[in-house]
Design an enzyme around this catalytic site. Structure first.
Site, PDB file in Angstrom:
ATOM      1  N   VAL A   1      39.777   1.888   8.535  1.00 11.58           N
ATOM      2  CA  VAL A   1      40.821   0.950   8.112  1.00 11.58           C
ATOM      3  C   VAL A   1      40.262   0.384   6.807  1.00 11.58           C
ATOM      4  O   VAL A   1      39.404  -0.488   6.815  1.00 11.58           O
ATOM      5  CB  VAL A   1      41.082  -0.135   9.172  1.00 11.58           C
ATOM      6  CG1 VAL A   1      42.105  -1.149   8.666  1.00 11.58           C
ATOM      7  CG2 VAL A   1      41.560   0.510  10.478  1.00 11.58           C
ATOM      8  N   PRO A   2      40.718   0.922   5.679  1.00 12.37           N
ATOM      9  CA  PRO A   2      39.996   0.827   4.406  1.00 12.37           C
ATOM     10  C   PRO A   2      40.049  -0.509   3.662  1.00 12.37           C
ATOM     11  O   PRO A   2      40.659  -0.634   2.598  1.00 12.37           O
ATOM     12  CB  PRO A   2      40.635   1.939   3.579  1.00 12.37           C
ATOM     13  CG  PRO A   2      42.031   2.021   4.081  1.00 12.37           C
ATOM     14  CD  PRO A   2      41.935   1.735   5.554  1.00 12.37           C
ATOM     15  N   CYS A   3      39.344  -1.500   4.184  1.00 17.73           N
ATOM     16  CA  CYS A   3      39.282  -2.796   3.510  1.00 17.73           C
ATOM     17  C   CYS A   3      38.501  -2.713   2.194  1.00 17.73           C
ATOM     18  O   CYS A   3      38.673  -3.562   1.319  1.00 17.73           O
ATOM     19  CB  CYS A   3      38.684  -3.847   4.430  1.00 17.73           C
ATOM     20  SG  CYS A   3      37.133  -3.383   5.217  1.00 17.73           S
ATOM     21  N   HIS A   4      37.682  -1.674   2.030  1.00 21.06           N
ATOM     22  CA  HIS A   4      36.931  -1.522   0.780  1.00 21.06           C
ATOM     23  C   HIS A   4      37.835  -1.202  -0.404  1.00 21.06           C
ATOM     24  O   HIS A   4      37.430  -1.332  -1.549  1.00 21.06           O
ATOM     25  CB  HIS A   4      35.847  -0.433   0.933  1.00 21.06           C
ATOM     26  CG  HIS A   4      36.392   0.934   1.201  1.00 21.06           C
ATOM     27  ND1 HIS A   4      36.832   1.325   2.456  1.00 21.06           N
ATOM     28  CD2 HIS A   4      36.603   1.992   0.387  1.00 21.06           C
ATOM     29  CE1 HIS A   4      37.268   2.565   2.396  1.00 21.06           C
ATOM     30  NE2 HIS A   4      37.149   2.998   1.144  1.00 21.06           N
ATOM     31  N   ARG A   5      39.071  -0.820  -0.141  1.00 16.04           N
ATOM     32  CA  ARG A   5      40.024  -0.474  -1.209  1.00 16.04           C
ATOM     33  C   ARG A   5      40.771  -1.693  -1.749  1.00 16.04           C
ATOM     34  O   ARG A   5      41.638  -1.565  -2.601  1.00 16.04           O
ATOM     35  CB  ARG A   5      41.025   0.571  -0.712  1.00 16.04           C
ATOM     36  CG  ARG A   5      40.368   1.890  -0.362  1.00 16.04           C
ATOM     37  CD  ARG A   5      41.365   2.910   0.120  1.00 16.04           C
ATOM     38  NE  ARG A   5      40.658   4.085   0.615  1.00 16.04           N
ATOM     39  CZ  ARG A   5      41.087   4.871   1.586  1.00 16.04           C
ATOM     40  NH1 ARG A   5      42.258   4.626   2.159  1.00 16.04           N
ATOM     41  NH2 ARG A   5      40.372   5.900   1.984  1.00 16.04           N
TER      42      ARG A   5
END
Length: 173
Positions: free
Chosen positions: A132-136
């Site tokens: 779940v790409p919170c780094h984006r």
């Protein structure tokens, strides 16, 4: 029952957690909000969803865009769940700002505006990082801000996806 296992990534050791529904957590060792998964209700083992998550991570860290999504079981407030749902729509190799997510939520609720800081708080509480790409999610000035796994890790993940360096200034948000 809760299950845990570890995964050795190129960026460090990762703890994975799951229940009978899906993946409930993915944390870099010692990151902010790292859980204490040593309670009796946690059992170490590779149940199918954890094996799927490891396969997803193998593909991801090999520089490939994974072509499947392991089952996830997101647990949080209704607001957090809405933010995390939006995170899952951010394409591989792309970034969005906290402000863009806030505007999207505000529009969906018929509000004039929504706090980007509130969105940042929910993004920071995402328990299933990378998948779940919170780094984006980046600052409105294209700065790398607020990653529980550390800014260096966020930068490395974006580089892996070909999304870094970012255009524009790289200052604190």
């Amino acid at each position: 029952m809760q299950y845990t296992t570890t995964y050795q990534s190129p960026l460090g050791k990762i703890l994975l957690a799951a229940d009978n529904i899906g993946l409930t957590g993915l944390w870099f060792e010692n990151q902010k909000f790292y859980p204490a998964c040593t309670a009796p209700e946690y059992e170490t083992g590779d149940v199918p969803v954890l094996a799927d998550a490891k396969r997803w991570l193998d593909s991801y860290f090999a520089g490939q865009r994974p072509d499947f999504m392991p089952a996830v079981h997101m647990l949080g407030t209704p607001f957090q769940l809405k933010v995390w749902e939006i995170l899952q729509t951010i394409p591989y190799g792309k970034t969005v700002t906290y402000r863009e997510i806030a505007r999207k939520i505000a529009a969906g609720q018929g509000l004039a505006r929504m706090s980007a800081q509130a969105v940042g708080g929910a993004v920071g509480r995402n328990k299933i990082s990378i998948i779940v790409p919170c780094h984006r999610v980046i600052g409105s000035d294209n700065s790398l801000t607020g990653y529980a796994g550390g800014i260096d890790t966020k930068e490395a993940l974006l580089r892996l996806e070909g999304a870094y360096p970012l255009p524009g200034p790289q200052t604190a948000d």
